[in-house]
Motif scaffolding. Structure first.
Motif, PDB file in Angstrom:
ATOM      1  N   TYR A  28      73.068  24.081  46.203  1.00  0.00           N
ATOM      2  CA  TYR A  28      72.475  23.367  45.078  1.00  0.00           C
ATOM      3  C   TYR A  28      71.853  22.069  45.560  1.00  0.00           C
ATOM      4  CZ  TYR A  28      76.948  21.008  45.552  1.00  0.00           C
ATOM      5  OH  TYR A  28      78.030  20.347  46.064  1.00  0.00           O
ATOM      6  N   LYS A  58      70.142  18.238  49.160  1.00  0.00           N
ATOM      7  CA  LYS A  58      70.834  19.455  48.748  1.00  0.00           C
ATOM      8  C   LYS A  58      72.004  19.790  49.671  1.00  0.00           C
ATOM      9  CE  LYS A  58      67.603  22.512  51.148  1.00  0.00           C
ATOM     10  NZ  LYS A  58      66.560  21.671  51.646  1.00  0.00           N
ATOM     11  N   GLU A 102      63.839  16.260  48.792  1.00  0.00           N
ATOM     12  CA  GLU A 102      65.036  16.911  48.256  1.00  0.00           C
ATOM     13  C   GLU A 102      66.307  16.392  48.915  1.00  0.00           C
ATOM     14  OE1 GLU A 102      62.860  21.240  47.768  1.00  0.00           O
ATOM     15  OE2 GLU A 102      64.294  20.943  49.390  1.00  0.00           O
ATOM     16  N   TYR A 162      66.969  30.535  45.513  1.00  0.00           N
ATOM     17  CA  TYR A 162      67.212  29.524  44.490  1.00  0.00           C
ATOM     18  C   TYR A 162      66.547  29.868  43.169  1.00  0.00           C
ATOM     19  CZ  TYR A 162      68.694  26.258  48.146  1.00  0.00           C
ATOM     20  OH  TYR A 162      69.344  25.655  49.184  1.00  0.00           O
ATOM     21  N   TYR A 163      67.221  29.506  42.096  1.00  0.00           N
ATOM     22  CA  TYR A 163      66.622  29.375  40.778  1.00  0.00           C
ATOM     23  C   TYR A 163      66.176  27.923  40.707  1.00  0.00           C
ATOM     24  CZ  TYR A 163      66.647  28.348  35.775  1.00  0.00           C
ATOM     25  OH  TYR A 163      66.318  27.903  34.532  1.00  0.00           O
ATOM     26  N   ARG A 164      64.907  27.674  40.273  1.00  0.00           N
ATOM     27  CA  ARG A 164      64.354  26.321  40.343  1.00  0.00           C
ATOM     28  C   ARG A 164      63.745  25.900  38.997  1.00  0.00           C
ATOM     29  NH1 ARG A 164      60.024  24.003  44.785  1.00  0.00           N
ATOM     30  NH2 ARG A 164      59.368  22.241  43.543  1.00  0.00           N
ATOM     31  N   GLU A 215      62.340  23.008  36.365  1.00  0.00           N
ATOM     32  CA  GLU A 215      61.636  21.748  36.589  1.00  0.00           C
ATOM     33  C   GLU A 215      61.409  20.985  35.291  1.00  0.00           C
ATOM     34  OE1 GLU A 215      57.896  22.874  38.347  1.00  0.00           O
ATOM     35  OE2 GLU A 215      58.773  23.132  40.321  1.00  0.00           O
ATOM     36  N   LYS A 238      56.658  30.662  40.251  1.00  0.00           N
ATOM     37  CA  LYS A 238      56.988  29.896  39.045  1.00  0.00           C
ATOM     38  C   LYS A 238      56.303  30.569  37.863  1.00  0.00           C
ATOM     39  CE  LYS A 238      58.800  26.637  38.505  1.00  0.00           C
ATOM     40  NZ  LYS A 238      60.176  26.491  38.069  1.00  0.00           N
ATOM     41  N   GLU A 249      62.862  31.004  44.254  1.00  0.00           N
ATOM     42  CA  GLU A 249      62.372  30.521  45.538  1.00  0.00           C
ATOM     43  C   GLU A 249      63.241  31.097  46.650  1.00  0.00           C
ATOM     44  OE1 GLU A 249      61.208  26.377  45.563  1.00  0.00           O
ATOM     45  OE2 GLU A 249      62.306  26.135  47.421  1.00  0.00           O
ATOM     46  N   TYR A 299      63.250  18.462  39.781  1.00  0.00           N
ATOM     47  CA  TYR A 299      63.714  19.846  39.744  1.00  0.00           C
ATOM     48  C   TYR A 299      65.108  19.978  40.337  1.00  0.00           C
ATOM     49  CZ  TYR A 299      61.971  19.984  44.590  1.00  0.00           C
ATOM     50  OH  TYR A 299      61.729  19.727  45.906  1.00  0.00           O
ATOM     51  N   LEU A 333      67.775  22.820  42.303  1.00  0.00           N
ATOM     52  CA  LEU A 333      67.881  24.031  43.114  1.00  0.00           C
ATOM     53  C   LEU A 333      69.292  24.578  42.927  1.00  0.00           C
ATOM     54  CD1 LEU A 333      66.240  22.710  46.401  1.00  0.00           C
ATOM     55  CD2 LEU A 333      65.209  24.286  44.769  1.00  0.00           C
TER      56      LEU A 333
END
Length: 189
Positions: free
Chosen positions: A149, A168, A166, A102-104, A106, A56, A64, A115, A117
Protein backbone atom coordinates in the motif's frame (compact mmCIF):
# COMPACT_ATOMS: atom_id res chain seq x y z
CA UNK A 1 -18.12 37.78 -31.85
CA UNK A 2 -17.22 34.33 -33.25
CA UNK A 3 -13.59 34.80 -32.20
CA UNK A 4 -14.64 35.75 -28.69
CA UNK A 5 -16.84 32.61 -28.42
CA UNK A 6 -14.02 30.39 -29.68
CA UNK A 7 -11.60 31.96 -27.18
CA UNK A 8 -14.09 31.52 -24.30
CA UNK A 9 -14.71 27.86 -25.22
CA UNK A 10 -10.96 27.25 -25.48
CA UNK A 11 -10.36 28.64 -21.99
CA UNK A 12 -13.18 26.53 -20.58
CA UNK A 13 -11.69 23.43 -22.26
CA UNK A 14 -8.16 23.86 -20.76
CA UNK A 15 -8.90 21.87 -17.60
CA UNK A 16 -10.24 19.05 -19.78
CA UNK A 17 -6.87 18.84 -21.55
CA UNK A 18 -5.10 18.63 -18.19
CA UNK A 19 -7.36 15.80 -17.00
CA UNK A 20 -5.72 12.73 -18.54
CA UNK A 21 -7.64 10.63 -16.10
CA UNK A 22 -8.70 7.61 -18.11
CA UNK A 23 -7.21 5.16 -20.58
CA UNK A 24 -4.05 3.09 -20.73
CA UNK A 25 -0.72 4.31 -19.36
CA UNK A 26 2.93 3.19 -19.21
CA UNK A 27 5.69 4.54 -17.00
CA UNK A 28 9.20 4.26 -15.64
CA UNK A 29 10.48 5.16 -12.20
CA UNK A 30 13.17 4.95 -9.58
CA UNK A 31 12.85 4.04 -5.90
CA UNK A 32 14.88 4.15 -2.72
CA UNK A 33 14.36 1.81 0.24
CA UNK A 34 15.65 2.46 3.76
CA UNK A 35 16.00 -1.02 5.27
CA UNK A 36 15.17 -1.37 8.99
CA UNK A 37 14.18 -5.04 9.07
CA UNK A 38 16.84 -6.14 11.56
CA UNK A 39 16.37 -3.16 13.89
CA UNK A 40 19.65 -1.53 12.84
CA UNK A 41 19.69 1.67 10.81
CA UNK A 42 21.46 0.68 7.60
CA UNK A 43 23.58 3.56 6.32
CA UNK A 44 23.04 2.78 2.64
CA UNK A 45 19.77 2.87 0.80
CA UNK A 46 18.73 0.12 -1.57
CA UNK A 47 17.78 1.58 -4.95
CA UNK A 48 15.50 0.05 -7.58
CA UNK A 49 13.99 0.82 -10.97
CA UNK A 50 10.48 -0.11 -11.99
CA UNK A 51 8.31 -0.28 -15.08
CA UNK A 52 4.60 0.31 -14.60
CA UNK A 53 1.50 0.07 -16.71
CA UNK A 54 -2.21 0.06 -16.21
CA UNK A 55 -5.64 1.25 -17.12
CA UNK A 56 -7.76 4.03 -15.57
CA UNK A 57 -11.49 3.79 -16.22
CA UNK A 58 -12.24 6.84 -14.04
CA UNK A 59 -11.10 8.37 -10.72
CA UNK A 60 -12.37 5.45 -8.66
CA UNK A 61 -11.58 2.53 -10.96
CA UNK A 62 -8.03 1.81 -12.04
CA UNK A 63 -5.59 -1.08 -11.99
CA UNK A 64 -1.82 -0.97 -12.22
CA UNK A 65 0.94 -3.58 -12.64
CA UNK A 66 4.56 -2.85 -11.65
CA UNK A 67 7.74 -4.80 -12.30
CA UNK A 68 10.86 -3.72 -10.43
CA UNK A 69 14.46 -4.72 -9.94
CA UNK A 70 17.02 -3.74 -7.29
CA UNK A 71 20.12 -1.90 -8.52
CA UNK A 72 22.25 -1.31 -5.40
CA UNK A 73 23.07 -3.14 -2.17
CA UNK A 74 22.13 -1.78 1.26
CA UNK A 75 24.91 -2.13 3.84
CA UNK A 76 25.34 -1.44 7.53
CA UNK A 77 28.39 -1.31 9.81
CA UNK A 78 26.91 -3.74 12.35
CA UNK A 79 24.40 -6.56 12.52
CA UNK A 80 22.29 -8.47 15.04
CA UNK A 81 23.32 -12.10 15.57
CA UNK A 82 20.98 -15.05 16.27
CA UNK A 83 20.98 -14.35 20.03
CA UNK A 84 19.98 -10.69 19.50
CA UNK A 85 23.39 -9.15 20.28
CA UNK A 86 24.71 -6.34 18.06
CA UNK A 87 28.00 -7.39 16.43
CA UNK A 88 30.56 -5.38 14.47
CA UNK A 89 30.84 -6.39 10.84
CA UNK A 90 28.47 -5.73 8.00
CA UNK A 91 25.07 -6.74 6.78
CA UNK A 92 24.43 -6.51 3.04
CA UNK A 93 20.95 -6.72 1.57
CA UNK A 94 19.83 -6.73 -2.05
CA UNK A 95 16.36 -6.45 -3.48
CA UNK A 96 16.30 -8.81 -6.45
CA UNK A 97 13.03 -8.27 -8.26
CA UNK A 98 9.42 -7.53 -7.38
CA UNK A 99 6.02 -7.67 -9.02
CA UNK A 100 3.06 -5.66 -7.75
CA UNK A 101 -0.57 -5.28 -8.71
CA UNK A 102 -2.50 -2.27 -7.38
CA UNK A 103 -5.97 -0.83 -7.24
CA UNK A 104 -5.41 2.93 -7.70
CA UNK A 105 -8.22 5.37 -6.73
CA UNK A 106 -7.50 9.09 -7.30
CA UNK A 107 -8.69 12.51 -6.17
CA UNK A 108 -8.12 14.93 -9.05
CA UNK A 109 -8.10 18.71 -9.43
CA UNK A 110 -6.67 21.00 -12.11
CA UNK A 111 -3.14 20.97 -10.70
CA UNK A 112 -2.50 17.61 -9.07
CA UNK A 113 -3.74 14.11 -8.28
CA UNK A 114 -3.71 12.52 -4.85
CA UNK A 115 -3.91 8.74 -5.09
CA UNK A 116 -3.72 5.56 -3.06
CA UNK A 117 -2.06 2.29 -3.99
CA UNK A 118 -3.72 -0.81 -2.53
CA UNK A 119 -2.49 -4.19 -3.69
CA UNK A 120 -0.26 -7.21 -3.43
CA UNK A 121 3.50 -7.65 -4.05
CA UNK A 122 5.87 -10.59 -4.45
CA UNK A 123 9.59 -9.90 -4.05
CA UNK A 124 12.92 -11.73 -3.95
CA UNK A 125 15.75 -10.68 -1.62
CA UNK A 126 19.34 -11.68 -0.85
CA UNK A 127 21.25 -11.06 2.36
CA UNK A 128 24.84 -11.62 3.52
CA UNK A 129 26.33 -11.15 6.97
CA UNK A 130 30.09 -10.55 7.17
CA UNK A 131 32.15 -10.43 10.36
CA UNK A 132 34.60 -7.60 11.17
CA UNK A 133 37.34 -9.39 9.13
CA UNK A 134 35.11 -9.65 6.05
CA UNK A 135 34.49 -13.40 6.36
CA UNK A 136 31.04 -14.66 5.41
CA UNK A 137 28.97 -15.51 8.51
CA UNK A 138 25.67 -16.24 6.79
CA UNK A 139 23.99 -15.91 3.40
CA UNK A 140 20.24 -15.98 2.86
CA UNK A 141 18.15 -15.92 -0.31
CA UNK A 142 14.48 -15.37 0.29
CA UNK A 143 11.20 -14.25 -1.10
CA UNK A 144 8.13 -12.71 0.42
CA UNK A 145 4.61 -11.91 -0.68
CA UNK A 146 2.12 -9.68 1.02
CA UNK A 147 -0.15 -6.73 1.00
CA UNK A 148 1.29 -3.54 -0.44
CA UNK A 149 0.00 0.00 0.00
CA UNK A 150 1.03 3.60 -0.37
CA UNK A 151 0.14 7.19 -1.15
CA UNK A 152 1.20 9.36 -4.05
CA UNK A 153 0.77 12.75 -5.59
CA UNK A 154 0.91 13.24 -9.33
CA UNK A 155 1.36 16.41 -11.35
CA UNK A 156 0.02 16.74 -14.88
CA UNK A 157 2.78 17.96 -17.20
CA UNK A 158 0.62 17.92 -20.34
CA UNK A 159 -2.23 15.85 -21.75
CA UNK A 160 0.00 12.74 -21.98
CA UNK A 161 2.67 12.99 -19.26
CA UNK A 162 2.45 12.89 -15.44
CA UNK A 163 5.19 12.98 -12.84
CA UNK A 164 4.40 11.10 -9.61
CA UNK A 165 5.97 11.08 -6.14
CA UNK A 166 5.09 8.13 -3.89
CA UNK A 167 5.69 6.68 -0.46
CA UNK A 168 4.73 3.01 -0.15
CA UNK A 169 5.27 -0.33 1.55
CA UNK A 170 6.17 -2.96 -1.00
CA UNK A 171 5.26 -5.90 1.26
CA UNK A 172 3.96 -6.31 4.80
CA UNK A 173 6.34 -9.28 5.15
CA UNK A 174 9.40 -7.02 4.78
CA UNK A 175 8.41 -4.12 7.03
CA UNK A 176 5.38 -3.01 9.00
CA UNK A 177 5.42 0.59 7.73
CA UNK A 178 5.68 2.36 4.35
CA UNK A 179 9.34 2.30 3.44
CA UNK A 180 9.77 2.87 -0.29
CA UNK A 181 10.07 6.40 -1.76
CA UNK A 182 9.59 6.59 -5.54
CA UNK A 183 9.53 9.06 -8.39
CA UNK A 184 8.08 7.98 -11.73
CA UNK A 185 6.86 9.41 -14.99
CA UNK A 186 3.94 7.94 -16.87
CA UNK A 187 2.57 8.41 -20.37
CA UNK A 188 -1.22 8.32 -20.85
CA UNK A 189 -2.48 7.10 -24.22
Amino acid sequence: MKKLCVLALSLIALPVLADNNNGFFLGLGGSSLKDYQDGIDNVSRIRAVEVLGGYKYNNALGIELRLGSGKTTGTSTSYVDASGVVQSGSLERELGSYQSIYYRPELVNDEAKLYALLGYTHLATTGKTLDSNGALVRSVDGSASGYSYGLGVGFVINEHFNINIEYKNISEEVSNKPNFASVNVDYRF
